[in-house]
Design a protein around this motif. Structure first.
Motif, PDB file in Angstrom:
ATOM      1  N   VAL A  15       0.839  -1.199   0.000  1.00 45.42           N
ATOM      2  CA  VAL A  15       0.000   0.000   0.000  1.00 45.42           C
ATOM      3  C   VAL A  15       0.877   1.253   0.000  1.00 45.42           C
ATOM      4  O   VAL A  15       0.597   2.216  -0.731  1.00 45.42           O
ATOM      5  N   GLU A  16       1.946   1.241   0.784  1.00 41.21           N
ATOM      6  CA  GLU A  16       2.858   2.386   0.827  1.00 41.21           C
ATOM      7  C   GLU A  16       3.466   2.658  -0.554  1.00 41.21           C
ATOM      8  O   GLU A  16       3.494   3.801  -1.013  1.00 41.21           O
ATOM      9  N   PHE A  17       3.939   1.598  -1.216  1.00 43.79           N
ATOM     10  CA  PHE A  17       4.492   1.755  -2.571  1.00 43.79           C
ATOM     11  C   PHE A  17       3.432   2.297  -3.530  1.00 43.79           C
ATOM     12  O   PHE A  17       3.695   3.211  -4.311  1.00 43.79           O
ATOM     13  N   ASP A  28       9.357  -5.491  -7.571  1.00 43.31           N
ATOM     14  CA  ASP A  28      10.736  -5.948  -7.362  1.00 43.31           C
ATOM     15  C   ASP A  28      10.984  -6.442  -5.944  1.00 43.31           C
ATOM     16  O   ASP A  28      11.713  -7.410  -5.748  1.00 43.31           O
ATOM     17  N   GLN A  29      10.368  -5.804  -4.962  1.00 40.33           N
ATOM     18  CA  GLN A  29      10.660  -6.143  -3.568  1.00 40.33           C
ATOM     19  C   GLN A  29       9.684  -7.126  -2.925  1.00 40.33           C
ATOM     20  O   GLN A  29      10.058  -7.863  -2.024  1.00 40.33           O
ATOM     21  N   LEU A  30       8.446  -7.131  -3.374  1.00 42.94           N
ATOM     22  CA  LEU A  30       7.420  -7.891  -2.657  1.00 42.94           C
ATOM     23  C   LEU A  30       6.872  -9.105  -3.391  1.00 42.94           C
ATOM     24  O   LEU A  30       6.227  -9.945  -2.775  1.00 42.94           O
ATOM     25  N   VAL A 111      -0.017 -14.311   0.199  1.00 40.98           N
ATOM     26  CA  VAL A 111       1.390 -14.216   0.585  1.00 40.98           C
ATOM     27  C   VAL A 111       1.900 -15.580   1.047  1.00 40.98           C
ATOM     28  O   VAL A 111       1.236 -16.272   1.818  1.00 40.98           O
ATOM     29  N   ARG A 112       3.094 -15.932   0.551  1.00 41.51           N
ATOM     30  CA  ARG A 112       3.798 -17.142   1.017  1.00 41.51           C
ATOM     31  C   ARG A 112       5.277 -16.813   1.133  1.00 41.51           C
ATOM     32  O   ARG A 112       5.840 -16.181   0.228  1.00 41.51           O
ATOM     33  N   ASN A 113       5.879 -17.228   2.225  1.00 40.95           N
ATOM     34  CA  ASN A 113       7.308 -16.998   2.456  1.00 40.95           C
ATOM     35  C   ASN A 113       7.681 -15.525   2.297  1.00 40.95           C
ATOM     36  O   ASN A 113       8.723 -15.182   1.747  1.00 40.95           O
ATOM     37  N   GLY A 114       6.797 -14.636   2.760  1.00 35.36           N
ATOM     38  CA  GLY A 114       7.079 -13.214   2.751  1.00 35.36           C
ATOM     39  C   GLY A 114       6.949 -12.535   1.400  1.00 35.36           C
ATOM     40  O   GLY A 114       7.314 -11.370   1.256  1.00 35.36           O
TER      41      GLY A 114
END
Length: 125
Positions: A15-17, A28-30, A111-114
């Motif tokens: 949400v922040e992104f 790229d990060q999530l 979500v799985r494994n972050g």
């Protein structure tokens, strides 16, 4: 399986992104390399299901190239177990035909494994 707290943290970061218009950073990060993205319906030139980071990046790039976004409202995340929802409202103009439109959709993320492994978009047609 991720805990609800870990899922909530991934949701907050997404949400922040999105509020900053940094969708590619979010990807790229999530996102997991095995990400699956499902739309409520296919559109010209875009299938209803795409898989993999490259396909997700392409989908987002095509949206950015086709649309001029005047406003984007992002609400959430709304967590539940290993999933969370985000409510999006947008005001955009199609760059080709100059048609302005307002829309909203709800996205459900798993979500799985972050990492986000699945995104599903729900909207009225």
């Amino acid at each position: 399986m991720d805990t609800p707290r870990e899922t909530l943290e991934v949701g907050k970061k997404l949400v922040e992104f999105c509020k900053k218009g940094e969708n590619m950073k979010a990807i790229d990060q999530l996102y997991s390399p095995e990400i699956e993205s499902l739309e409520a319906m296919s559109m010209p030139g875009m299938p209803d299901t795409v898989r993999g980071l490259d396909a997700i990046r392409k989908k987002n790039t095509e949206w950015d190239q086709a649309m001029e976004v005047h406003a984007m409202d992002v609400e959430g995340p709304f967590p539940f177990g290993d999933r969370f929802a985000v409510h999006y409202k947008f005001d955009a103009t199609n760059k080709k035909d100059k048609k302005r439109m307002k829309g909203e959709e709800v996205a459900l993320y798993t979500v799985r494994n972050g990492k986000i492994v699945k995104e599903e978009f729900f909207y009225s047609m």
